[in-house]
Design a protein around this motif. Structure first.
Motif: not given
Length: 183
Positions: A164-168, A182
């Protein structure tokens, strides 16, 4: 924006300061980054041995840009072959690309040929080898429900992990770190 070739020549120019040559290498990555910008840069730093202070080994910048250039040449040759084939197919009346061609076009669109969302995880092989493998890959086969997807870089069924990154949230190949999808 200047061309890839212009910035590649600047990286080779030994009269330029090392930090400027590093900046030109990063500009080359804006033109071609098969794993995405950050992961491709991380790969080149490791494979070419670019130190934290590039003035300690300015030749590492040349090694890095040459690896990137070799991979880009593989990609450009494949793009030219695809464009020529599509022109011939359109003249013959086939207006829509086939499934394999549509898959290749989809791979080229978003982040890169083999996008690695985690910049520290990417294939270890030289870039030209990976680019050639990705361009020759078959369309992905949908796994059975509960089955394991096949990575087009490893070319084998690979375990998956979530990142996980900040959005996806991405499903990554556990073997090489390439983003399989994704979510």
């Amino acid at each position: 924006m200047s061309s890839f070739g212009t910035h590649r020549a600047r990286v080779h120019d030994a009269a330029r300061p090392a930090h400027r040559r590093l900046s030109d290498l990063r500009t080359c990555l804006q033109h071609f980054a098969p794993y995405g910008f950050r992961a491709t840069y991380h790969h080149l730093r490791g494979s070419a041995g670019i130190p934290g202070r590039p003035e300690r080994d300015p030749d590492s910048l040349v090694r890095a840009v040459e690896e990137l250039h070799a991979a880009r040449q593989v990609w450009l040759a494949a793009e030219a072959a695809y464009a020529g084939r599509r022109v011939r197919e359109k003249r013959a009346g086939r207006r829509q690309p086939g499934r394999a061609e549509a898959w290749q076009a989809q791979r080229r669109r978003w982040h890169g040929l083999a996008y690695c969302p985690d910049p520290r995880r990417h294939p270890a092989e030289p870039l030209p080898v990976v680019v050639r493998r990705v361009l020759c890959a078959r369309p992905p086969v949908r796994p059975e429900p509960g089955g394991t997807p096949v990575c087009w870089v490893c070319t084998e069924p690979a375990g998956t992990e979530l990142w996980r990154d900040g959005y996806w949230t991405y499903t990554l190949c556990a073997g090489c770190g390439v983003g399989l999808r994704r979510d």
